[in-house]
Design an enzyme around this catalytic site. Structure first.
Site, mmCIF file in Angstrom:
data_model
loop_
_atom_site.group_PDB
_atom_site.id
_atom_site.type_symbol
_atom_site.label_atom_id
_atom_site.label_comp_id
_atom_site.label_asym_id
_atom_site.label_seq_id
_atom_site.Cartn_x
_atom_site.Cartn_y
_atom_site.Cartn_z
ATOM 1 N N CYS A 12 40.630 -53.652 84.953
ATOM 2 C CA CYS A 12 41.556 -54.382 84.082
ATOM 3 C C CYS A 12 43.002 -53.992 84.387
ATOM 4 O O CYS A 12 43.362 -52.822 84.315
ATOM 5 C CB CYS A 12 41.223 -54.079 82.621
ATOM 6 S SG CYS A 12 42.418 -54.765 81.456
ATOM 7 N N CYS A 15 44.619 -52.169 81.439
ATOM 8 C CA CYS A 15 44.168 -50.769 81.346
ATOM 9 C C CYS A 15 44.926 -49.919 82.365
ATOM 10 O O CYS A 15 45.334 -48.790 82.071
ATOM 11 C CB CYS A 15 42.665 -50.660 81.578
ATOM 12 S SG CYS A 15 41.641 -51.208 80.192
ATOM 13 N N ASP A 38 57.214 -58.403 79.572
ATOM 14 C CA ASP A 38 56.444 -59.359 80.350
ATOM 15 C C ASP A 38 57.136 -59.561 81.697
ATOM 16 O O ASP A 38 58.365 -59.678 81.747
ATOM 17 C CB ASP A 38 56.345 -60.688 79.592
ATOM 18 C CG ASP A 38 55.313 -61.610 80.184
ATOM 19 O OD1 ASP A 38 55.524 -62.090 81.324
ATOM 20 O OD2 ASP A 38 54.295 -61.863 79.529
ATOM 21 N N ASN A 98 46.590 -65.229 72.658
ATOM 22 C CA ASN A 98 45.685 -66.218 73.237
ATOM 23 C C ASN A 98 44.284 -65.619 73.309
ATOM 24 O O ASN A 98 44.132 -64.440 73.629
ATOM 25 C CB ASN A 98 46.152 -66.608 74.637
ATOM 26 C CG ASN A 98 47.554 -67.192 74.635
ATOM 27 O OD1 ASN A 98 47.955 -67.859 73.702
ATOM 28 N ND2 ASN A 98 48.301 -66.924 75.685
ATOM 29 N N GLY A 104 43.991 -70.224 76.362
ATOM 30 C CA GLY A 104 45.047 -69.897 77.306
ATOM 31 C C GLY A 104 45.108 -68.434 77.725
ATOM 32 O O GLY A 104 46.074 -68.007 78.334
ATOM 33 N N HIS A 109 42.169 -58.619 78.222
ATOM 34 C CA HIS A 109 42.439 -57.387 77.480
ATOM 35 C C HIS A 109 43.335 -57.863 76.353
ATOM 36 O O HIS A 109 44.375 -58.495 76.617
ATOM 37 C CB HIS A 109 43.165 -56.377 78.379
ATOM 38 C CG HIS A 109 43.440 -55.055 77.727
ATOM 39 N ND1 HIS A 109 42.952 -53.873 78.248
ATOM 40 C CD2 HIS A 109 44.141 -54.720 76.613
ATOM 41 C CE1 HIS A 109 43.357 -52.867 77.491
ATOM 42 N NE2 HIS A 109 44.079 -53.367 76.490
ATOM 43 N N HIS A 111 46.020 -58.774 74.021
ATOM 44 C CA HIS A 111 47.459 -58.558 74.098
ATOM 45 C C HIS A 111 48.180 -59.525 73.179
ATOM 46 O O HIS A 111 47.750 -60.658 72.978
ATOM 47 C CB HIS A 111 47.987 -58.646 75.533
ATOM 48 C CG HIS A 111 47.680 -59.916 76.255
ATOM 49 N ND1 HIS A 111 46.418 -60.229 76.735
ATOM 50 C CD2 HIS A 111 48.475 -60.948 76.605
ATOM 51 C CE1 HIS A 111 46.460 -61.399 77.353
ATOM 52 N NE2 HIS A 111 47.693 -61.860 77.281
ATOM 53 N N HIS A 113 51.790 -61.303 72.538
ATOM 54 C CA HIS A 113 53.108 -61.656 73.059
ATOM 55 C C HIS A 113 54.095 -61.659 71.896
ATOM 56 O O HIS A 113 53.807 -62.246 70.841
ATOM 57 C CB HIS A 113 53.106 -63.082 73.634
ATOM 58 C CG HIS A 113 52.273 -63.270 74.844
ATOM 59 N ND1 HIS A 113 52.792 -63.219 76.118
ATOM 60 C CD2 HIS A 113 50.950 -63.519 74.987
ATOM 61 C CE1 HIS A 113 51.824 -63.444 76.994
ATOM 62 N NE2 HIS A 113 50.689 -63.626 76.333
#
Length: 124
Positions: A12, A15, A38, A98, A104, A109, A111, A113
Site C-alpha cells: 500500500c 502505508c 496531496d 471516496n 471514485g 487505504h 483517506h 481529502h
C-alpha cells in the site's frame, strides 16, 4: 523491518508514506494519524488525512474506529486553517472520502481529502 499484520499492507502506497518509506510533505503526525499534502491538488489547500493502520475504505470502518475517525474529523478544521483556509463562514473547506470504485476511490487505504481556498476548483 517489513511489517506483516492486519494493520499494515506492504504493498500500500499510503502505508509506505506513513512509514516514511516514500517521501511526502508532512502536515501532521501522531501515533495513529498521518497527514500530508496531496501531490495533485484540486484546490489551493489540499491535504490527505490517513490512519496509520491499514483500513482499506469507509466500508471496513466499524465501531472500534469511532475514536480514531472522531480525532481525524476534529483535527481537520485546525489543519485547514493552519494551511491557509479562511475561517468559517466566509472561508471554509470541503472534507471528502471516496469509497470503492463507484465512489471514485483510487488508493485502497482510507483517506480523507481536505480541500479549501478560493473557488472555482477544476474538480471535486
Amino acid at each position: 523491518m517489513t511489517l506483516h499484520s492486519p494493520f499494515h499492507d506492504d504493498n500500500c502506497i499510503f502505508c509506505k508514506i506513513a512509514a516514511g518509506k516514500i517521501p511526502s510533505r508532512k502536515v501532521y503526525e501522531d501515533d495513529d494519524i498521518f497527514v500530508f499534502d496531496d501531490i495533485n491538488p484540486w484546490a489551493p489547500v489540499h491535504f490527505l488525512m490517513i490512519p496509520k493502520a491499514h483500513i482499506p475504505s469507509m466500508a471496513q470502518v466499524g465501531s472500534e474506529h469511532a475514536a480514531l475517525l472522531g480525532r481525524m474529523m476534529t483535527l481537520a478544521p485546525k489543519l485547514a486553517l493552519e494551511k491557509g483556509c479562511k475561517p468559517y463562514p466566509e472561508g471554509g473547506y470541503r472534507i471528502v472520502t471516496n469509497t470503492g470504485a463507484e465512489g471514485g476511490q483510487e488508493v485502497h487505504h482510507l483517506h480523507i481529502h481536505v480541500m479549501g481556498g478560493p473557488r472555482p476548483w477544476l474538480k471535486g
